[in-house]
Design an enzyme around this catalytic site. Structure first.
Site: not given
Length: 484
Positions: A253-254, A176, A85, A263, A83, A118
Site C-alpha cells: 500500500d506504500n 498504489r 485513514g 508515504d 484506505g 484519530d
C-alpha cells in the site's frame, strides 16, 4: 481550481469525507515555487480562507474531499481493507505544462478507513515529510511533493501530547499496488479496468502505443502498464540506494503506481555505510532493510501482477512473469549506472563494475560516511590518511589507485570525471540528526531551524559546512518511527 476528477472512478474506490475542523489553524510553510507551478496563488494560500482549506476546516465551492480505498500487504501479511485513514483527496490541478497532479491533505482527521486512529498527524512527521520530499525532488528522485504545512492549534496524543499539524502534498497519482489489490480481492473487475485505463493512459502515455485508441484493449493494456510500473520501480529503488536512502516500510500500500516515493514514515539516510542497516523501529525482522529494497520491490510487483489477472488461465500471466523475472536485471543496470556516475566512471563494462563493487566493499569494511565519501573522493584521490583513520589503509589505497586509473583514462579524463561526480553526489542530504533537531525546535515553537534546513536540502549540490557534516557519535540516530 481543484477538479474532483477521482469521482469519475467507480464508487467502490473512494468514500466521501466529513470535514473535522480544528480550532486555531496557522500556516507553518507554503512551498511558493510549487504553488506557482500548480497555479495556486501563494498569497491566497496564506490567507484565512486558504489556511482554512489547508487545515481541512472549510473548502472552496466545488471542492469535495474524498478518501481512497485500498488494501495491502503489511510486512508480508495481507490486509483486505486499509484506505486513507488520515488523508483526504481534494482534487486535481494542472501545472504550467498541462500535467495533472492530485492534491491531498494528510492528518486532517478521521475517515471511514481510520479504524481506531484519530486521523491526525503531529508536527514532527509533517515537517519530516515536507523536508524529505522536497529534498528528494531537488536531487532528482521521483516523489510526492509538499505544497504546504499548517499547525492545527491542537495536540495529538502519541507517546505524549504533541502539537498537531497537517501536510498538503501533491502526486501524479495516489494509486498504489494496494489500490488494485483492493479491487481484485473483491472481484471488482470494473474498478480494475478503470484503474488500468487511467494509469496506462495518463501516467504512462508516452510509453503506451494504444493510448490514443478510443476503445483500448484493456487486456493488452495491463501488460503494458505492468512493464511501465516495473521500469519505474527499478529506476526509483536504484535512485534510493545510490543515495543511501531507506524507505523503511515498503508495504504494497506504500508502492506508488506512478513510480514516486510515497508515504514517508520511518525513512532514513545512511550515515556510515552498513548494507543491511534497518532504522525502522517497527521492522523488527529487517524485512525492509537497506539492501533488501530491490527484492521487496520485486515481491510487491508480483502481488501487483496477481491483482491484474482476470482468470486462472489469463494470457497476461506469461508476459508478466517474464517482466518479474527480469526485474533484478533492470534494477542492477539502473543502479550500476547511477553508481558509475557517482564515481565518475563511464560504466557498463566489467572493469568499472569491479571498481563499483570494490568501492562498496571499502565502504562496508571501513564504515565510512556514505554521502561524504563520494563528495570528497576527488579531493582525496589515493590519500589513505584522509579525514578518518582507516582499518585497512592498504586495501583502500589499492582500490583508490584502480579508481584513479579508470577515471584518468576515460574520455575527458579526470576533469570530466570530477564534473560528473559533482552533478551526481549531493553535498547536503536531510541527515537524520539534523531532522531530529528541527523537530525538537518546532515542537517548542521555533521554526527557524526548519527553514534553514529546508533551504539547505533544496540546494543539495551547494557546499554547506553546517549541514553536510556527518553526525558525531552522540548525534547518531539509530531508530526512526512513522509517527502515526
Amino acid at each position: 481550481m481543484l477538479a474532483p476528477s477521482y469521482r469519475k472512478w467507480p464508487e467502490s474506490l473512494w468514500r466521501d469525507v466529513t470535514l473535522s475542523p480544528v480550532s486555531k489553524p496557522t500556516l507553518l510553510s507554503v512551498n511558493e515555487a510549487l504553488a506557482g507551478r500548480l497555479g495556486f496563488n501563494a498569497t491566497w494560500l496564506a490567507s484565512t480562507e486558504g489556511v482554512a482549506m489547508l487545515a481541512g476546516c472549510h473548502m472552496p465551492a466545488g471542492v469535495l474531499p474524498g478518501a481512497q480505498a485500498y488494501a495491502g500487504h503489511q510486512f508480508g501479511q495481507f490486509v483486505p481493507s486499509l484506505g486513507d485513514g488520515r488523508a483526504m483527496l481534494l482534487g486535481t490541478v494542472q501545472d504550467c505544462e498541462g500535467t495533472s497532479f492530485d492534491v491531498q491533505l494528510k492528518g486532517a482527521g478521521r475517515t471511514v478507513f481510520s479504524r481506531q486512529g484519530d486521523g491526525r498527524a503531529a508536527i514532527g512527521p509533517v515537517l519530516r515529510e515536507y523536508l524529505l520530499s522536497e529534498a528528494m525532488h531537488a536531487i532528482g528522485v521521483k516523489t510526492t511533493r509538499a505544497l504546504a504545512a499548517v499547525a492545527t492549534g491542537e495536540d495529538v496524543l502519541r507517546e505524549r501530547a504533541l502539537p498537531g499539524a497537517i501536510l498538503t502534498r501533491v502526486s501524479r497519482s495516489y494509486l498504489r499496488v494496494g489500490s488494485f489489490q483492493y479491487a481484485a480481492c473483491r472481484g471488482d473487475v470494473t474498478a480494475l479496468r478503470a484503474m488500468v485505463l487511467f494509469a496506462a493512459t495518463k501516467l504512462y502515455a508516452d510509453r503506451d502505443t494504444v493510448a490514443g485508441d478510443e476503445n483500448p484493449d484493456i487486456d493488452a493494456l495491463r501488460v503494458s502498464l505492468f512493464d511501465a510500473v516495473a521500469d519505474a520501480q527499478a529506476d526509483l529503488i536504484a535512485h534510493w540506494m545510490s543515495l543511501g536512502f531507506i524507505h523503511g516500510v515498503m508495504n504494497t500500500d506504500n508502492m506508488s503506481i506512478a513510480g514516486e516515493t510515497i508515504d514517508y514514515g520511518p525513512f532514513a539516510f545512511l550515515d556510515s555505510y552498513v548494507p543491511d542497516k534497518v532504522f525502522s523501529g517497527i521492522d523488527v525482522r529487517g524485512r525492509y532493510g537497506f539492501n533488501r529494497q530491490a527484492d521487496v520491490a520485486r515481491w510487491n510487483l508480483a502481488r501487483f501482477a496477481e491483482s491484474l489477472l482476470f482468470s486462472e488461465d489469463d494470457d497476461a500471466i506469461a508476459p508478466m512473469r517474464d517482466i518479474i523475472d527480469d526485474f533484478t536485471s533492470r534494477f542492477q543496470r539502473r543502479y550500476r549506472g547511477l553508481m558509475a556516475q557517482k564515481l565518475g566512471l563511464p560504466g557498463g563494462n566489467t572493469e568499472d563494475n569491479a571498481v563499483i563493487d570494490g568501492c562498496l566493499n571499502i565502504l562496508t569494511a571501513e564504515s565510512m560516511d556514505y554521502t561524504r565519501f563520494f563528495r570528497t573522493l576527488p579531493d582525496r584521490v589515493a590519500d589513505v590518511g584522509g579525514e578518518i583513520a582507516l582499518r585497512n589503509p592498504r586495501a583502500y589505497k589499492d582500490w583508490a589507485e584502480k579508481w584513479a586509473a579508470r577515471v584518468t583514462h576515460r574520455p575527458g579524463g579526470f576533469k570530466m570525471a570530477v564534473d560528473i561526480m559533482s552533478q551526481h553526489n549531493p553535498a547536503v542530504i536531510p541527515r537524520n540528526h539534523q531532522v531530529e533537531k528541527v523537530i525538537v525546535a518546532a515542537e517548542g515553537g521555533d521554526l527557524k531551524p526548519f527553514h534553514q534546513l529546508f533551504d539547505a536540502v533544496t540546494h543539495p549540490y551547494l557546499q554547506n559546512a553546517i549541514f553536510e557534516a556527518p553526525p558525531t557519535r552522540e548525534e547518531e540516530v539509530h531508530t526512526t518511527w512513522c509517527g502515526t
